[in-house]
Write a protein that holds these residues in place. Structure first.
Motif, PDB file in Angstrom:
ATOM      1  N   ARG A  78       0.824  -1.219   0.000  1.00  0.00           N
ATOM      2  CA  ARG A  78       0.000   0.000   0.000  1.00  0.00           C
ATOM      3  C   ARG A  78       0.854   1.264   0.000  1.00  0.00           C
ATOM      4  NH1 ARG A  78      -3.194   1.518   3.783  1.00  0.00           N
ATOM      5  NH2 ARG A  78      -4.929   2.227   2.491  1.00  0.00           N
ATOM      6  N   SER A  79       2.073   1.180   0.563  1.00  0.00           N
ATOM      7  CA  SER A  79       2.895   2.387   0.701  1.00  0.00           C
ATOM      8  C   SER A  79       4.025   2.482  -0.329  1.00  0.00           C
ATOM      9  CB  SER A  79       3.503   2.429   2.115  1.00  0.00           C
ATOM     10  OG  SER A  79       4.323   1.297   2.350  1.00  0.00           O
ATOM     11  N   THR A  80       4.147   1.475  -1.198  1.00  0.00           N
ATOM     12  CA  THR A  80       5.250   1.447  -2.169  1.00  0.00           C
ATOM     13  C   THR A  80       4.719   1.572  -3.600  1.00  0.00           C
ATOM     14  OG1 THR A  80       6.493  -0.021  -0.689  1.00  0.00           O
ATOM     15  CG2 THR A  80       7.247   0.138  -2.980  1.00  0.00           C
ATOM     16  N   PRO A  81       5.171   2.572  -4.361  1.00  0.00           N
ATOM     17  CA  PRO A  81       4.732   2.688  -5.760  1.00  0.00           C
ATOM     18  C   PRO A  81       5.131   1.451  -6.558  1.00  0.00           C
ATOM     19  CG  PRO A  81       5.865   4.688  -5.021  1.00  0.00           C
ATOM     20  CD  PRO A  81       6.093   3.644  -3.966  1.00  0.00           C
ATOM     21  N   MET A  82       4.178   0.921  -7.348  1.00  0.00           N
ATOM     22  CA  MET A  82       4.447  -0.269  -8.147  1.00  0.00           C
ATOM     23  C   MET A  82       3.786  -0.143  -9.512  1.00  0.00           C
ATOM     24  SD  MET A  82       3.957  -3.587  -5.656  1.00  0.00           S
ATOM     25  CE  MET A  82       4.562  -4.670  -6.966  1.00  0.00           C
ATOM     26  N   ASP A  83       4.337  -0.866 -10.473  1.00  0.00           N
ATOM     27  CA  ASP A  83       3.680  -0.995 -11.762  1.00  0.00           C
ATOM     28  C   ASP A  83       2.329  -1.676 -11.537  1.00  0.00           C
ATOM     29  OD1 ASP A  83       3.834  -1.222 -14.858  1.00  0.00           O
ATOM     30  OD2 ASP A  83       3.379  -3.264 -14.174  1.00  0.00           O
ATOM     31  N   VAL A  84       1.272  -1.100 -12.111  1.00  0.00           N
ATOM     32  CA  VAL A  84      -0.085  -1.602 -11.870  1.00  0.00           C
ATOM     33  C   VAL A  84      -0.233  -3.054 -12.332  1.00  0.00           C
ATOM     34  CG1 VAL A  84      -2.540  -1.276 -12.378  1.00  0.00           C
ATOM     35  CG2 VAL A  84      -1.057   0.711 -12.042  1.00  0.00           C
ATOM     36  N   SER A  85       0.333  -3.359 -13.476  1.00  0.00           N
ATOM     37  CA  SER A  85       0.243  -4.718 -14.000  1.00  0.00           C
ATOM     38  C   SER A  85       0.936  -5.714 -13.079  1.00  0.00           C
ATOM     39  CB  SER A  85       0.868  -4.778 -15.400  1.00  0.00           C
ATOM     40  OG  SER A  85       0.830  -6.092 -15.902  1.00  0.00           O
ATOM     41  N   GLU A  86       2.117  -5.364 -12.565  1.00  0.00           N
ATOM     42  CA  GLU A  86       2.858  -6.249 -11.673  1.00  0.00           C
ATOM     43  C   GLU A  86       2.119  -6.424 -10.356  1.00  0.00           C
ATOM     44  OE1 GLU A  86       6.124  -8.577 -10.054  1.00  0.00           O
ATOM     45  OE2 GLU A  86       5.105  -8.281 -11.977  1.00  0.00           O
ATOM     46  N   ARG A  87       1.570  -5.330  -9.831  1.00  0.00           N
ATOM     47  CA  ARG A  87       0.829  -5.409  -8.576  1.00  0.00           C
ATOM     48  C   ARG A  87      -0.402  -6.312  -8.718  1.00  0.00           C
ATOM     49  NH1 ARG A  87      -0.659   0.194  -6.824  1.00  0.00           N
ATOM     50  NH2 ARG A  87      -2.369  -0.067  -8.307  1.00  0.00           N
ATOM     51  N   THR A  88      -1.090  -6.166  -9.833  1.00  0.00           N
ATOM     52  CA  THR A  88      -2.262  -7.002 -10.094  1.00  0.00           C
ATOM     53  C   THR A  88      -1.866  -8.477 -10.176  1.00  0.00           C
ATOM     54  OG1 THR A  88      -3.304  -5.194 -11.323  1.00  0.00           O
ATOM     55  CG2 THR A  88      -4.199  -7.396 -11.664  1.00  0.00           C
ATOM     56  N   ARG A  89      -0.762  -8.733 -10.884  1.00  0.00           N
ATOM     57  CA  ARG A  89      -0.303 -10.118 -11.043  1.00  0.00           C
ATOM     58  C   ARG A  89       0.004 -10.762  -9.687  1.00  0.00           C
ATOM     59  NH1 ARG A  89       4.279 -13.199 -11.268  1.00  0.00           N
ATOM     60  NH2 ARG A  89       5.551 -11.437 -10.553  1.00  0.00           N
ATOM     61  N   ILE A  90       0.706 -10.010  -8.824  1.00  0.00           N
ATOM     62  CA  ILE A  90       1.084 -10.545  -7.510  1.00  0.00           C
ATOM     63  C   ILE A  90      -0.155 -10.831  -6.664  1.00  0.00           C
ATOM     64  CG2 ILE A  90       2.198  -9.942  -5.323  1.00  0.00           C
ATOM     65  CD1 ILE A  90       4.245  -8.381  -7.053  1.00  0.00           C
ATOM     66  N   LEU A  91      -1.120  -9.901  -6.677  1.00  0.00           N
ATOM     67  CA  LEU A  91      -2.318 -10.098  -5.873  1.00  0.00           C
ATOM     68  C   LEU A  91      -3.146 -11.279  -6.371  1.00  0.00           C
ATOM     69  CD1 LEU A  91      -3.396  -6.400  -5.205  1.00  0.00           C
ATOM     70  CD2 LEU A  91      -2.547  -8.057  -3.541  1.00  0.00           C
ATOM     71  N   GLN A  92      -3.205 -11.444  -7.694  1.00  0.00           N
ATOM     72  CA  GLN A  92      -3.950 -12.585  -8.225  1.00  0.00           C
ATOM     73  C   GLN A  92      -3.273 -13.905  -7.871  1.00  0.00           C
ATOM     74  OE1 GLN A  92      -4.309 -11.422 -12.399  1.00  0.00           O
ATOM     75  NE2 GLN A  92      -6.502 -11.042 -12.099  1.00  0.00           N
ATOM     76  N   LEU A  93      -1.956 -13.941  -7.981  1.00  0.00           N
ATOM     77  CA  LEU A  93      -1.229 -15.155  -7.611  1.00  0.00           C
ATOM     78  C   LEU A  93      -1.369 -15.439  -6.118  1.00  0.00           C
ATOM     79  CD1 LEU A  93       2.064 -14.757  -9.690  1.00  0.00           C
ATOM     80  CD2 LEU A  93       0.297 -16.509 -10.013  1.00  0.00           C
ATOM     81  N   ALA A  94      -1.310 -14.383  -5.310  1.00  0.00           N
ATOM     82  CA  ALA A  94      -1.450 -14.550  -3.866  1.00  0.00           C
ATOM     83  C   ALA A  94      -2.844 -15.061  -3.515  1.00  0.00           C
ATOM     84  CB  ALA A  94      -1.172 -13.227  -3.156  1.00  0.00           C
ATOM     85  N   GLN A  95      -3.846 -14.516  -4.173  1.00  0.00           N
ATOM     86  CA  GLN A  95      -5.216 -14.973  -3.926  1.00  0.00           C
ATOM     87  C   GLN A  95      -5.392 -16.429  -4.337  1.00  0.00           C
ATOM     88  OE1 GLN A  95      -8.528 -13.287  -6.277  1.00  0.00           O
ATOM     89  NE2 GLN A  95      -9.484 -12.741  -4.320  1.00  0.00           N
ATOM     90  N   LYS A  96      -4.758 -16.784  -5.427  1.00  0.00           N
ATOM     91  CA  LYS A  96      -4.821 -18.160  -5.910  1.00  0.00           C
ATOM     92  C   LYS A  96      -4.121 -19.121  -4.952  1.00  0.00           C
ATOM     93  CE  LYS A  96      -3.698 -20.792 -10.117  1.00  0.00           C
ATOM     94  NZ  LYS A  96      -3.018 -20.692 -11.449  1.00  0.00           N
ATOM     95  N   ALA A  97      -3.042 -18.660  -4.308  1.00  0.00           N
ATOM     96  CA  ALA A  97      -2.228 -19.525  -3.451  1.00  0.00           C
ATOM     97  C   ALA A  97      -2.759 -19.652  -2.034  1.00  0.00           C
ATOM     98  CB  ALA A  97      -0.794 -18.995  -3.399  1.00  0.00           C
ATOM     99  N   GLN A  98      -3.521 -18.654  -1.569  1.00  0.00           N
ATOM    100  CA  GLN A  98      -3.925 -18.666  -0.162  1.00  0.00           C
ATOM    101  C   GLN A  98      -4.983 -19.732   0.101  1.00  0.00           C
ATOM    102  OE1 GLN A  98      -5.352 -14.752   0.733  1.00  0.00           O
ATOM    103  NE2 GLN A  98      -7.316 -15.033  -0.268  1.00  0.00           N
ATOM    104  N   GLY A  99      -4.921 -20.308   1.275  1.00  0.00           N
ATOM    105  CA  GLY A  99      -5.860 -21.350   1.661  1.00  0.00           C
ATOM    106  C   GLY A  99      -7.156 -20.765   2.206  1.00  0.00           C
ATOM    107  N   THR A 100      -8.062 -21.644   2.553  1.00  0.00           N
ATOM    108  CA  THR A 100      -9.373 -21.204   3.046  1.00  0.00           C
ATOM    109  C   THR A 100      -9.282 -20.533   4.408  1.00  0.00           C
ATOM    110  OG1 THR A 100      -9.733 -23.414   3.951  1.00  0.00           O
ATOM    111  CG2 THR A 100     -10.627 -22.979   1.764  1.00  0.00           C
ATOM    112  N   ASP A 101      -8.218 -20.849   5.181  1.00  0.00           N
ATOM    113  CA  ASP A 101      -8.067 -20.271   6.519  1.00  0.00           C
ATOM    114  C   ASP A 101      -7.212 -18.994   6.527  1.00  0.00           C
ATOM    115  OD1 ASP A 101      -9.543 -22.347   7.589  1.00  0.00           O
ATOM    116  OD2 ASP A 101      -7.779 -23.603   7.909  1.00  0.00           O
ATOM    117  N   SER A 102      -6.773 -18.546   5.350  1.00  0.00           N
ATOM    118  CA  SER A 102      -5.893 -17.381   5.286  1.00  0.00           C
ATOM    119  C   SER A 102      -6.628 -16.116   5.695  1.00  0.00           C
ATOM    120  CB  SER A 102      -5.338 -17.223   3.865  1.00  0.00           C
ATOM    121  OG  SER A 102      -4.595 -18.347   3.487  1.00  0.00           O
ATOM    122  N   LEU A 103      -5.883 -15.193   6.313  1.00  0.00           N
ATOM    123  CA  LEU A 103      -6.450 -13.897   6.652  1.00  0.00           C
ATOM    124  C   LEU A 103      -6.625 -13.077   5.370  1.00  0.00           C
ATOM    125  CD1 LEU A 103      -4.295 -13.119   9.810  1.00  0.00           C
ATOM    126  CD2 LEU A 103      -6.587 -14.089   9.718  1.00  0.00           C
TER     127      LEU A 103
END
Length: 371
Positions: free
Chosen positions: A318-343
């Motif tokens: 949230r506090s670090t400027p990032m390329d929008v495409s890269e940020r989107t990619r990371i969040l999608q991969l993170a969402q895909k990887a997180q389990g059902t019990d993830s915060l």
């Protein structure tokens, strides 16, 4: 439904913090429970109403174990400790009123050197009998002082320190009934099993110059000098040195080498090792790697996958400027990887960026599908 889950999560955090803080003054023995898990390990819980918080696990430290405490001491204090052979109950009670990472008390270490910066006098504590240690595993920043009496009533004499596992807070005066002021003889032949800072060795040798040529001290001292120099120079040697210290050093030392090391020396293995360190100071790791987009993307993704680092990854992104495409990619991969019990830190960020024009590009994973 997802928005509701996110809001519920945030509300739960606020309510949990408030409930725990409000109840601190009355944390007595009937709220502390000892229970054996399926592996036979005794776990310690704080339990009150809807809160069930695991504080840690019990470990028996055997009679005769030596622990070390460094401090600034006067000649009269040194004379008294040697003549009495103990730390007085009056002094321990006064220390227990102060604050500390594991509450007030008399702090010792299983390492002879890693607290030497606190003074030039070493107190050697030899356990007079088997003592019960609470190995802290909780991620929560607990205010320990209100719980000390309750823990002691359960037979617990010592509490480990979250960020430096070699450090221990002693709350039971019997544990301190066999002490003496350390001399060179106490350190002859002693094995240093943990990485120690180079300047800790330098101070130690100034205090005990006769030990400079002791192989058990001279060799690890030279090795640590070489490792600290290597981490600052990009290359395979520096990468190996950095990974070794992060895996084996104290959390304070790991943070220190993160600050000193060349960014080029951070490999995927080193980043994973740092993420897996409980109670490590993660902010400096994310801040350090933010200068390298590839390594920063990797530490964010790994950070989101772990419950004890997800909040730091969330705050850093949230506090670090990032390329929008890269940020989107990371969040999608993170969402895909997180389990059902993830915060739901990832879900919170996705909702936030989707609500801002031009801050969400839902195409990177689609491209992976069609490639």
């Amino acid at each position: 439904m997802k928005k509701f889950a996110v809001l519920f999560f945030l509300l739960h955090l606020v309510c949990f913090s408030f409930a725990f803080a409000a109840d601190e003054p009355i944390l007595n023995a009937d709220k502390i429970f000892l229970e054996k898990n399926s592996s036979g390990v005794t776990e310690v819980f704080f339990r009150y109403q809807a809160i069930d918080l695991k504080l840690g696990e019990l470990e028996m430290v055997p009679k005769g174990t030596r622990l070390y405490h460094w401090e600034k001491a006067t000649d009269s204090q040194i004379s008294r400790w040697n003549s009495e052979g103990k730390i007085s109950e009056e002094r321990l009670n006064a220390l227990k009123k102060l604050n500390g990472n594991s509450g007030g008390g008399f702090y010792v270490s299983s390492s002879p050197l890693d607290s030497i910066n606190y003074g030039s006098t070493a107190i050697v504590v030899e356990l007079p009998k088997d003592m019960m240690l609470l190995k802290v595993t909780s991620d929560n920043k607990i205010h320990w002082n209100p719980t000390l009496a309750a823990l002691q009533s359960k037979g617990i004499s010592m509490i480990s320190v979250r960020h430096t596992p070699t450090w221990i807070n002693v709350i039971d005066v019997e544990t301190l009934s066999k002490i003496h002021v350390g001399t060179a003889d106490d350190f002859k032949g002693i094995k240093i099993s943990t990485p120690e800072r180079p300047w800790s060795y330098k101070k130690f040798f100034k205090l005990f110059p006769d030990l400079k040529n002791e192989e058990n001290l001279k060799n690890p001292s030279a090795e640590m000098d070489a490792l600290y120099k290597a981490i600052q120079v990009p290359g395979e040697e520096g990468s190996k040195a950095l990974e070794f210290i992060i895996r084996n050093g104290s959390s304070n030392m790991a943070k220190e080498v993160v600050d000193k090391a060349s960014v080029e020396n951070f490999t995927k293995e080193t980043i994973k090792a740092a993420i897996m360190r409980n109670f490590f100071s993660y902010n400096s790791l994310f801040e350090k790697l933010s200068s390298n987009p590839e390594k920063y993307g990797y530490v964010l993704l790994e950070g989101f996958k772990n419950s004890h680092t997800a909040s730091v990854a969330w705050s850093s992104m949230r506090s670090t400027p990032m390329d929008v495409s890269e940020r989107t990619r990371i969040l999608q991969l993170a969402q895909k990887a997180q389990g059902t019990d993830s915060l739901p830190y990832v879900d919170i960020l996705i909702l936030e960026y989707k609500g801002k024009p031009g801050q969400w590009l839902p195409h990177p994973l689609c491209q992976e599908v069609f490639q």
